[in-house]
Write a protein that holds these residues in place. Structure first.
Motif, PDB file in Angstrom:
ATOM      1  N   ILE A  29       0.841  -1.205   0.000  1.00  5.62           N
ATOM      2  CA  ILE A  29       0.000   0.000   0.000  1.00  5.62           C
ATOM      3  C   ILE A  29       0.867   1.242   0.000  1.00  5.62           C
ATOM      4  CG2 ILE A  29      -0.248   0.139   2.502  1.00  5.62           C
ATOM      5  CD1 ILE A  29      -3.026   1.222   2.092  1.00  5.62           C
ATOM      6  N   MET A 103     -10.810  -1.696  -0.379  1.00  6.76           N
ATOM      7  CA  MET A 103     -10.358  -2.944   0.234  1.00  6.76           C
ATOM      8  C   MET A 103     -11.208  -4.141  -0.164  1.00  6.76           C
ATOM      9  SD  MET A 103      -9.482  -1.230   3.909  1.00  6.76           S
ATOM     10  CE  MET A 103     -10.772   0.000   3.682  1.00  6.76           C
ATOM     11  N   ASN A 106      -9.360  -4.610  -3.771  1.00  7.89           N
ATOM     12  CA  ASN A 106      -7.905  -4.414  -3.807  1.00  7.89           C
ATOM     13  C   ASN A 106      -7.495  -3.504  -4.964  1.00  7.89           C
ATOM     14  OD1 ASN A 106      -6.945  -5.626  -1.522  1.00  7.89           O
ATOM     15  ND2 ASN A 106      -6.280  -7.503  -2.517  1.00  7.89           N
ATOM     16  N   GLU A 107      -8.108  -2.348  -5.019  1.00  2.38           N
ATOM     17  CA  GLU A 107      -7.797  -1.356  -6.041  1.00  2.38           C
ATOM     18  C   GLU A 107      -7.424  -0.031  -5.384  1.00  2.38           C
ATOM     19  OE1 GLU A 107     -10.488  -2.446  -9.898  1.00  2.38           O
ATOM     20  OE2 GLU A 107     -11.528  -1.515  -8.204  1.00  2.38           O
ATOM     21  N   LYS A 268      -5.368  -6.775   3.070  1.00  3.36           N
ATOM     22  CA  LYS A 268      -5.851  -6.476   1.721  1.00  3.36           C
ATOM     23  C   LYS A 268      -4.753  -5.865   0.864  1.00  3.36           C
ATOM     24  CE  LYS A 268     -10.285  -7.547   2.093  1.00  3.36           C
ATOM     25  NZ  LYS A 268     -10.976  -8.496   1.185  1.00  3.36           N
ATOM     26  N   ALA A 269      -3.945  -4.998   1.469  1.00  4.61           N
ATOM     27  CA  ALA A 269      -2.930  -4.284   0.706  1.00  4.61           C
ATOM     28  C   ALA A 269      -1.890  -5.232   0.114  1.00  4.61           C
ATOM     29  CB  ALA A 269      -2.236  -3.254   1.590  1.00  4.61           C
ATOM     30  N   LYS A 271      -2.267  -7.788  -1.411  1.00  5.69           N
ATOM     31  CA  LYS A 271      -2.739  -8.381  -2.664  1.00  5.69           C
ATOM     32  C   LYS A 271      -2.734  -7.400  -3.832  1.00  5.69           C
ATOM     33  CE  LYS A 271      -5.780 -11.503  -0.094  1.00  5.69           C
ATOM     34  NZ  LYS A 271      -7.187 -11.911   0.151  1.00  5.69           N
ATOM     35  N   LEU A 272      -2.297  -6.188  -3.570  1.00  4.76           N
ATOM     36  CA  LEU A 272      -2.336  -5.157  -4.612  1.00  4.76           C
ATOM     37  C   LEU A 272      -1.468  -5.518  -5.812  1.00  4.76           C
ATOM     38  CD1 LEU A 272      -2.222  -1.856  -2.547  1.00  4.76           C
ATOM     39  CD2 LEU A 272      -4.048  -2.582  -4.073  1.00  4.76           C
ATOM     40  N   ASN A 276      -3.764  -2.490 -10.807  1.00  2.00           N
ATOM     41  CA  ASN A 276      -4.933  -2.036 -10.057  1.00  2.00           C
ATOM     42  C   ASN A 276      -4.675  -0.726  -9.330  1.00  2.00           C
ATOM     43  OD1 ASN A 276      -6.561  -4.196 -10.797  1.00  2.00           O
ATOM     44  ND2 ASN A 276      -5.891  -5.462  -9.083  1.00  2.00           N
TER      45      ASN A 276
END
Length: 354
Positions: A29, A103, A106-107, A268-269, A271-272, A276
């Motif tokens: 992130i 979140m 994941n964008e 969540k971050a 998986k960025l 995205n």
């Protein structure tokens, strides 16, 4: 007595571990918001901005996302502030962005707001970059309120870095490799075209330069290029390199977030994906108002951009409800300017940036 000493040692070890875990957890992130966001999340004991009364600044509840929406998407006001005295540019926000982290999907969507954006006669120049340093209605909380009032865009948290801090961060990571498109000289520093590693001073000039690029919008495109290159650099850093940055990263940054808040984004971050992470610029065109060169917003296009990318869990807001004056609308040249980090690095399938 011995027990107290053991407890102190345990707390020190825990604090160090917290710092390391924070660094590991939020690296992706961090990369998505460039060096400004990177400094903030690395600062495990962050300082707050001070308001005009000398108190810790915070974002008012009434301009934040609804508590249920905030669990799904969080908006960060990210600014780069120039405090340089005696240069004629003290306390100006050279970089203004709203970073929206969805979140659920994941964008990351990043709204770049030109510093010359016309917000009305409430401020002497009419430009949004005059808000922060204003004696009566200044400070980061008023920048957030102006964005909310004009764009109807909620702001949940803020992160600021001054330009000296930006220089130090770039130097601390060994510079950033950028493919400079054209030669320019700014404040005695000349940068020639070509692929090269920019140190802190040159990077600061690169993200601020506008004259060789056709004005404030050229500067924004340069900032996009730099932040995409920075993402690439950050992802290549080892844990040892990251931890060694702590002393540098704990200076020159203010934020209202704490480690607990930052860690809440970590799962969540992680998986960025760079495809995205998308930049959007406030659509508009140049104009002259009261002798000042300003950026006048194209309201319909802006409303569409905000509704499509920054309101995933709330009702759309029509252009008629945006509290901003559209002075002129004679060209759509800058209306389609979305681009992903992947595109900027040359690995995306296409780029729509002008």
């Amino acid at each position: 007595m011995a027990k107290k000493q053991k407890d102190k040692k345990a707390k020190k070890k825990l604090s160090l571990m917290d710092r390391i875990l924070t660094i590991i957890s939020v690296i992706l992130i961090v990369a998505s918001v460039g060096s400004i966001g990177y400094v903030a999340v690395m600062n495990w004991q962050p300082l707050s901005e001070l308001d005009q009364e000398g108190n810790a600044a915070s974002i008012d509840d009434d301009i934040q996302n609804d508590v249920n929406i905030k669990k799904k998407v969080t908006n960060f006001l990210v600014t780069g502030i120039d405090y340089a005295e005696g240069t004629g540019r003290a306390k100006l926000t050279d970089v203004i962005m709203v970073v929206s982290f969805n979140m659920e999907t994941n964008e990351i969507n990043i709204l770049q707001i030109p510093r010359d954006t016309y917000i009305g006669t409430e401020y002497p120049t009419g430009k949004i970059n005059a808000v922060y340093g204003n004696k009566n209605k200044g400070g980061i909380e008023n920048v957030a309120r102006v964005i909310y009032d004009r764009f109807r865009l909620p702001i949940d948290h803020y992160v600021t870095i001054n330009m000296d801090g930006f220089v130090n961060v770039v130097d601390a990571i060994g510079g950033v490799e950028v493919n400079v498109q054209e030669s320019f000289t700014l404040e005695g520093v000349t940068i020639k075209p070509g692929l090269q590693t920019l140190d802190g001073i040159k990077a600061e000039k690169f993200v601020r330069e506008r004259h060789s690029r056709g004005g404030d919008i050229g500067r924004i495109n340069g900032q996009r290029e730099f932040m995409a290159a920075l993402v690439k650099k950050l992802k290549g850093l080892s844990l040892g390199e990251l931890t060694s940055l702590a002393p540098t990263l704990m200076k020159n940054v203010t934020t209202d977030m704490n480690v607990k808040t930052l860690l809440a984004f970590a799962e969540k971050a992680m998986k960025l994906d760079m495809d995205n992470m998308k930049f959007h610029m406030v659509a508009g065109e140049g104009a002259t108002i009261n002798g000042y060169s300003v950026w006048t917003v194209h309201k319909e296009v802006l409303a569409q951009t905000l509704n499509d990318n920054f309101r995933p869990f709330s009702d759309p807001v029509p252009a008629s409800e945006l509290n901003i004056t559209e002075v002129r609308n004679t060209t759509n040249y800058y209306d389609n300017n979305d681009v992903t980090v992947d595109d900027l690095l040359g690995s995306g399938s296409s780029s729509s940036a002008n």
